[in-house]
Design a protein around this motif. Structure first.
Motif, PDB file in Angstrom:
ATOM      1  N   ASN A  53     -43.978  32.982  -9.502  1.00 29.18           N
ATOM      2  CA  ASN A  53     -43.962  32.490 -10.887  1.00 29.18           C
ATOM      3  C   ASN A  53     -43.144  33.405 -11.777  1.00 29.18           C
ATOM      4  N   SER A  54     -43.189  34.702 -11.511  1.00 30.71           N
ATOM      5  CA  SER A  54     -42.407  35.631 -12.327  1.00 30.71           C
ATOM      6  C   SER A  54     -40.922  35.369 -12.143  1.00 30.71           C
ATOM      7  N   GLN A  55     -40.525  35.034 -10.907  1.00 32.18           N
ATOM      8  CA  GLN A  55     -39.110  34.763 -10.675  1.00 32.18           C
ATOM      9  C   GLN A  55     -38.676  33.456 -11.311  1.00 32.18           C
ATOM     10  N   LEU A  56     -39.596  32.479 -11.460  1.00 38.26           N
ATOM     11  CA  LEU A  56     -39.227  31.179 -12.013  1.00 38.26           C
ATOM     12  C   LEU A  56     -39.337  31.115 -13.523  1.00 38.26           C
ATOM     13  N   SER A  57     -39.771  32.214 -14.160  1.00 37.49           N
ATOM     14  CA  SER A  57     -39.950  32.208 -15.619  1.00 37.49           C
ATOM     15  C   SER A  57     -38.591  32.319 -16.296  1.00 37.49           C
ATOM     16  N   ILE A  58     -37.837  31.232 -16.239  1.00 37.98           N
ATOM     17  CA  ILE A  58     -36.469  31.264 -16.771  1.00 37.98           C
ATOM     18  C   ILE A  58     -36.233  30.144 -17.759  1.00 37.98           C
ATOM     19  N   LEU A  59     -37.266  29.377 -18.131  1.00 36.92           N
ATOM     20  CA  LEU A  59     -37.054  28.215 -19.000  1.00 36.92           C
ATOM     21  C   LEU A  59     -37.272  28.548 -20.472  1.00 36.92           C
ATOM     22  N   PHE A  60     -38.335  29.319 -20.791  1.00 32.75           N
ATOM     23  CA  PHE A  60     -38.637  29.625 -22.195  1.00 32.75           C
ATOM     24  C   PHE A  60     -37.590  30.595 -22.752  1.00 32.75           C
ATOM     25  N   ILE A  61     -37.077  30.278 -23.935  1.00 31.54           N
ATOM     26  CA  ILE A  61     -36.298  31.273 -24.690  1.00 31.54           C
ATOM     27  C   ILE A  61     -37.130  31.787 -25.867  1.00 31.54           C
ATOM     28  N   GLU A  62     -38.211  31.101 -26.197  1.00 37.63           N
ATOM     29  CA  GLU A  62     -39.171  31.572 -27.200  1.00 37.63           C
ATOM     30  C   GLU A  62     -40.536  31.039 -26.803  1.00 37.63           C
ATOM     31  N   PHE A 150     -40.336  26.235 -13.115  1.00 36.93           N
ATOM     32  CA  PHE A 150     -41.643  26.231 -13.766  1.00 36.93           C
ATOM     33  C   PHE A 150     -41.770  27.494 -14.619  1.00 36.93           C
ATOM     34  N   ASP A 151     -42.392  27.354 -15.773  1.00 32.88           N
ATOM     35  CA  ASP A 151     -42.632  28.503 -16.638  1.00 32.88           C
ATOM     36  C   ASP A 151     -43.899  28.237 -17.427  1.00 32.88           C
ATOM     37  N   SER A 152     -44.681  29.289 -17.720  1.00 35.67           N
ATOM     38  CA  SER A 152     -45.926  29.131 -18.474  1.00 35.67           C
ATOM     39  C   SER A 152     -46.158  30.372 -19.334  1.00 35.67           C
TER      40      SER A 152
END
Length: 1133
Positions: A53-62, A150-152
């Motif tokens: 999940n840490s590697q996929l956290s690429i969607l949020f900019i804020e 995926f990002d959360s």
């Protein structure tokens, strides 16, 4: 304890069950009541999932940040996603806690919005909480997904009371706590210790017993508590793993520092805690103390304290006060069918209460007989229509107490208000059994000890206390002893049903007048169905004479359900009326039956032949004297040759009349005929044969009697043989005539003639005669064939007329070298003079052959040349009468090549070509061009464009680095030009591309006034055959077309149909007559102008020729004209 990562703070799985109890874990997973219990994955899997999940956290900019809001105020959380690499909108979800999806909660207090900024390509998602309430506080999570990405992000919301207001003091809570203290004799239970040591299958029970509402959140934090804190150099004593406090109470956190000079900061869910009336800080030596006053459910979270780079954490659990039962359940007694209510009261409004029956939880639902009603603190269990099965011990359980009571359901004493009564019912009537008892309970019906089954005829009705048994259309098998027994009672209600039926005679199988027909000599067995209960006795009689049972020729037989009349070997005297009488104790019945004995009819008398033809005759006969007791249905007719003994039937369908016309006989052969009579029984014997007769007849009249020629003293007639001659043959013809105004027919030929042409001579000039002809054979003369009009004995000058074939009314087109052979029929007498001219000049007979006959003229060119094109004029002259006609001949050839071909521009993989039209168009319009290309290396030509209409084109998709030549062919209706014009220069497709500048073109004005591109031509039409007028028009905007005849517009006339397709305008005239001839005009109008074009239409034939014939025009002239038309246009005639 090591410092948890950010991902661990946001998503922590629930604790796993102890590894030594895998069977319990499986039980917890499969139990429906605990389907939400979570199982913690192994530590390795959890770490791998967190890393992924840490590697996929690429969607949020804020990401949304936690916040604090006061009760009644609004707060908005914002998340932004960059859309540069996304092909469609990502999917976003908002959660509270770990499982509650907020999409279904949107409404008055929650709004979800999303916007998209096109310039920055950023999606903005907002969650707005409106007029926040205290229970809105807690942990929230935002998840965004796009395909495999995926990002959360998790964040907290704190809701505080409005500033300046004093905390609400709940007096009832204070008393509850005081009462609890008075009753506290048991030690306080630590819920967390229970959860730590409990099995997963017992989590839900413990949560309900101790008032835990967020069980999943507590299990998540319980897992954190199981981790051991690492030893820290900054803290001499760390916080306890967990603290527990009742709602509204006060909690105290204490840590002891190794160095009292270190600065300490307290945090709640990652946010620093500031001193206030709620949070109080104290320093006692090395101890640092945090007091939290008036603990609420929002304070249930994770807390940690930092000293330098070290920190230690704990969990605070806020527990709801226990709910007690303030009013106990009471034992209740009820009767079956009554409504039962079990009532209790608890200490809090709308508290969570569970009901049990004999230790099993009661779960109300749409199909359950149990309903639970809550009225504030009062909880009521309602049982509708109680039964004995509801007798049990019922209990209620809360988080702080329970109560139980016994329910006893008994039967009420049963009273019979209306008993069943015995009934006697006629067969087919309704059986109606009814009883009424004092209780509304079901029961069972039996008949002769067996249960009664419902059907379409038998209905069992239960309405309240009344029970009914209804049987429609009673049958004999419905008779018996009926008993009704109420359920749960040892009581029966009996009744007897007796079904009776008066005697009946069933004559449905007989005719409307009850007539039975039997053939003479056959045996009659008349079985009459009867009915009645008890079975009736049957008596037969005829003419007041009883017919007894026995062995006579006429006798009766009796059976339970029928009575039979038997007649052995029926005779004509057995016909008459027979009576049957039935009698039983229920009544009597009688009926009359007519017996009719029938036989074959007698043969008719010999027929008479009254008239004879060539292959037919007419015969008559009289009906037979005796019809056999059955009406005559018809007759069969047979014939045979006199010399033969083989009869042949002439009709397979009965002849209803007493006259018949045999056909298809051979002339000259003698025949005989005979008759058979037919009735319903059969066919009679044949009649005697008729007298012999021989078919023979005269021929039919001659056909097509016409006038062949007329002079001043003679008339020549021509005819055709009769259509039917017959076996007697044809001996010859007799031609007769009479003068107009007399009825004396004069034989023109004294002897019979074999030919079908004869000339009547010695006639006076200017006389009018009528003519007829007869065919003669051995049977005599046929009916005469008359010529319909009187014939004037005088030679007539026939004006010339030219019959231009339809295909020559338009331009006649041929290719160079083809033969031209045109036949133009004409008429006129005496033989007319013909003159041909080409473009107003006499035709050179050395180049064009002209051949003339009495009825047509032929223009023949062996090998056509372009010089033969032009307008050919034909003039036919008889005496002072002149007729002219014109034919347009166009000889066409292949066109020449274009004059020049140039390469206008080369860019990229494209070459722009232009060329000029050819000087020689081959005497036909240029229809297109064909462009070919060739690589300079191979010089092999390939076609790139065919049938191209413009004089410029762009050749695309050329190979970079090659050098090309191009050539262009011209094309008309004959085909491509023999040669092509090639470009002088070649086009090199450079490897280094250059920037192509699009040329600037001025907008072309396509507006154009109407203009006829193909004019109307003068046309001849034949009466009775559809004619069309065609022209083509061009214009922009599209012109409006109007057709006119003799300057009068044609509107809504069914005789005309107008079409317009791609600029071609057509006027169709349906079956024209001479009246339709005249000047036709086509008018085209648009905004830029008006144009008209005219042509003449002449309709020939039809009524005008008939009128000429009526006026005495010789028929040979009309016959010659029709032959000429047929030879010139065989497809139309």
């Amino acid at each position: 304890m090591p410092e948890p990562t950010k991902k661990e703070e946001n998503e922590v799985p629930a604790p796993a069950p102890p590894p030594e109890e895998p069977s319990k874990e499986k039980e917890a997973r499969t139990t429906p009541a605990k389907d939400w219990t979570l199982v913690e994955p192994p530590a390795g899997e959890e770490q791998a999932k967190q890393n992924a999940n840490s590697q996929l956290s690429i969607l949020f900019i804020e990401k949304p940040q936690g916040g604090t809001v006061k009760v009644g105020e609004d707060i908005t959380f914002i998340a932004k996603v960059k859309a540069e690499d996304l092909l469609r909108k990502p999917t976003i979800k908002w959660f509270k806690g770990k499982w509650m999806d907020l999409a279904s909660k949107a409404g008055k207090h929650l709004q979800l919005k999303e916007t998209f900024e096109r310039h920055s390509r950023v999606y903005t998602f907002e969650m707005q909480i409106i007029k926040a309430k205290e229970n809105f506080a807690g942990n929230y999570r935002c998840e965004v997904t796009y395909k495999d990405k995926f990002d959360s992000c998790s964040f907290d919301l704190e809701v505080h009371e409005s500033t300046g207001t004093t905390p609400n003091i709940d007096i009832r809570s204070a008393f509850k706590r005081r009462e609890v203290k008075q009753q506290e004799e048991e030690p306080q239970v630590d819920v967390w210790e229970l959860l730590k040591n409990a099995k997963p299958s017992e989590y839900e029970k413990i949560a309900f017993q101790y008032g835990i509402t967020d069980l999943r959140g507590m299990l998540k934090r319980l897992k954190r508590m199981r981790r051991e804190e690492k030893k820290s150099a900054a803290f001499a004593k760390i916080l306890d793993p967990a603290y527990q406090v009742d709602k509204g109470g006060r909690v105290r956190f204490v840590v002891e520092l190794a160095d009292p000079k270190l600065e300490v900061k307290w945090y709640k869910n990652g946010q620093e805690i500031r001193p206030s009336t709620k949070y109080i800080f104290e320093h006692k030596g090395c101890q640092r103390i945090l007091f939290i006053n008036n603990c609420q459910m929002t304070d249930d979270s994770e807390y940690y304290v930092t000293a330098g780079d070290d920190k230690c954490s704990t969990e605070l659990f806020v527990r709801e006060p226990p709910i007690t039962v303030t009013k106990q359940l009471e034992d209740t007694t009820a009767y079956c069918g009554e409504r039962v209510e079990l009532e209790c009261e608890v200490s809090e409004d709308d508290a969570n209460v569970k009901w049990f029956k004999n230790g099993e939880e009661i779960i109300p639902g749409p199909k359950s007989r149990y309903r639970i009603r809550v009225e504030g603190k009062k909880h009521i269990l309602i049982i509708e229509g109680a039964t004995k099965a509801d007798s049990a011990e019922y209990s209620v359980m809360t988080t702080g107490g329970q109560s139980s009571a016994k329910l006893s359901v008994d039967l009420k004493p049963l009273k019979i208000l209306t008993p069943l009564t015995d009934q006697t019912v006629n067969l087919g009537k309704e059986i109606y059994l009814k009883c009424e008892i004092s209780e509304n309970i079901p029961g069972k019906w039996t008949k002769n000890g067996l249960p009664v089954q419902e059907s379409d005829r038998l209905k069992v009705v239960h309405k309240g206390r009344i029970h009914k048994l209804v049987i429609a259309n009673a049958l004999t098998e419905d008779e018996g002893d009926y008993v009704f027994a109420p359920d749960a009672y040892n009581v029966t209600l009996p009744a007897k049903v007796h079904v009776i039926d008066p005697p009946k005679i069933i004559l449905d199988g007989l005719d409307a007048d009850n007539t039975v027909t039997v053939i003479a000599g056959n045996k009659l067995r008349l079985e009459i169905p009867i009915s009645g209960e008890p079975p009736p006795k049957a008596m037969w009689s005829r003419a007041d004479k009883a017919i007894m049972e026995g062995s006579g020729r006429i006798r009766t037989e009796s059976y339970p359900d029928s009575s039979t009349l038997v007649i052995d070997v029926a005779e004509r005297d057995d016909s008459g009326v027979y009576h049957i009488n039935l009698k039983n104790e229920a009544g009597e019945a009688h009926a009359s039956i007519k017996v009719k004995v029938v036989d074959f009819p007698d043969p008719p008398v010999a027929p008479t032949v009254t008239e004879v033809g060539d292959d037919w005759c007419i015969m008559n006969w009289e009906p037979p004297a005796y019809d056999g007791g059955s009406p005559i249905l018809g007759y069969f007719i047979e014939r045979k040759k006199k010399q033969s003994s083989r009869w042949m039937r002439l009709n397979f369908d009965l002849c209803k009349e007493t006259t018949f016309e045999p056909k298809k006989m051979i002339e000259g052969v003698a025949y005989e005929v005979r008759i058979f009579a037919v009735n319903a029984i059969g066919i009679s014997k044949p009649s005697m044969p008729s007298r012999p007769f021989v078919p023979l007849a005269v021929t039919s009249p001659p056909t097509l009697l016409t006038v062949d020629s007329v002079t001043d003293t003679t008339v020549t007639m021509r005819w055709r043989p009769p259509d039917h001659i017959g076996a007697a043959g044809l001996d010859g013809y007799v031609l007769e005539y009479c003068f107009e105004g007399t009825e004396d027919w004069i034989v023109a030929n004294k002897d019979l003639i074999d030919k079908t042409k004869f000339t009547i001579t010695g006639l006076p000039t200017d006389a009018k005669i009528f003519v007829r002809v007869k065919a003669v054979n051995a049977a005599g003369a046929s009916e005469p064939k008359y010529y319909s009009q009187p014939i004037l004995v005088k030679e007539i000058i026939e004006p010339p007329k030219i019959r231009i074939p339809r295909h020559l009314k338009q331009t006649y087109i041929r290719r160079v070298g083809e033969a031209v052979n045109l036949v133009i029929p004409f008429q006129g007498k005496p033989r007319p003079e013909l003159t041909w001219k080409k473009d107003g000049v006499e035709i050179d007979k050395n180049q064009i052959n002209i051949r003339n006959s009495e009825t047509d003229t032929i223009i023949f060119i062996r090998k056509a040349e372009r010089s033969h094109s032009g307008k050919y004029d034909l003039q036919v002259k008889v005496d002072k009468f002149v007729e002219t006609a014109s034919i347009d001949i166009q000889i066409i050839d292949r066109p020449g090549p274009p004059q020049t071909v140039k390469i206008e521009d080369v860019w990229g993989e494209n070459v722009a070509l232009t060329w000029t039209p050819p000087k020689d168009d081959g005497n036909a319009a240029i229809t297109g061009y064909t462009i070919q290309k060739a690589d300079k290396k191979s010089m092999e030509w390939f076609t790139v464009i065919e049938h191209y209409h413009r004089t410029s084109a762009t050749i695309t998709e050329l190979v970079i680095g090659n050098e090309y030549y191009f050539r262009v062919f011209s094309e008309n209706m004959c085909g491509l030009s023999e040669d092509a014009t090639m470009t002088k220069e070649s086009a090199v497709i450079a490897k280094d591309g250059k920037i192509y500048k699009n040329p600037v073109y001025e907008d072309f004005d396509f507006s154009e006034a109407p203009m006829f591109t193909q004019p109307l031509v003068n046309t001849y039409a034949i009466a009775g055959y559809n004619a069309t007028l065609n022209c083509s028009v061009r214009g922009n905007p599209k012109p409006k077309i109007t057709w006119m005849k003799n300057k009068v517009a044609i509107v809504d006339d069914p005789r005309y149909r107008m079409f317009s397709n791609q600029g071609v305008c057509t006027l169709e005239i349906r079956k024209p007559s001479p009246y339709d001839g005249g000047t036709y005009c086509c008018k085209a109008v648009n905004d830029l102008g008006t144009v008209e074009i005219e042509c003449k239409l002449e309709v020939k034939g039809g009524l005008s020729f008939c009128r000429l014939l009526l006026q005495g025009v010789p028929p040979n002239i009309i016959d010659s004209y029709l032959r000429d038309l047929h030879s010139s246009n065989p497809e139309e005639y």
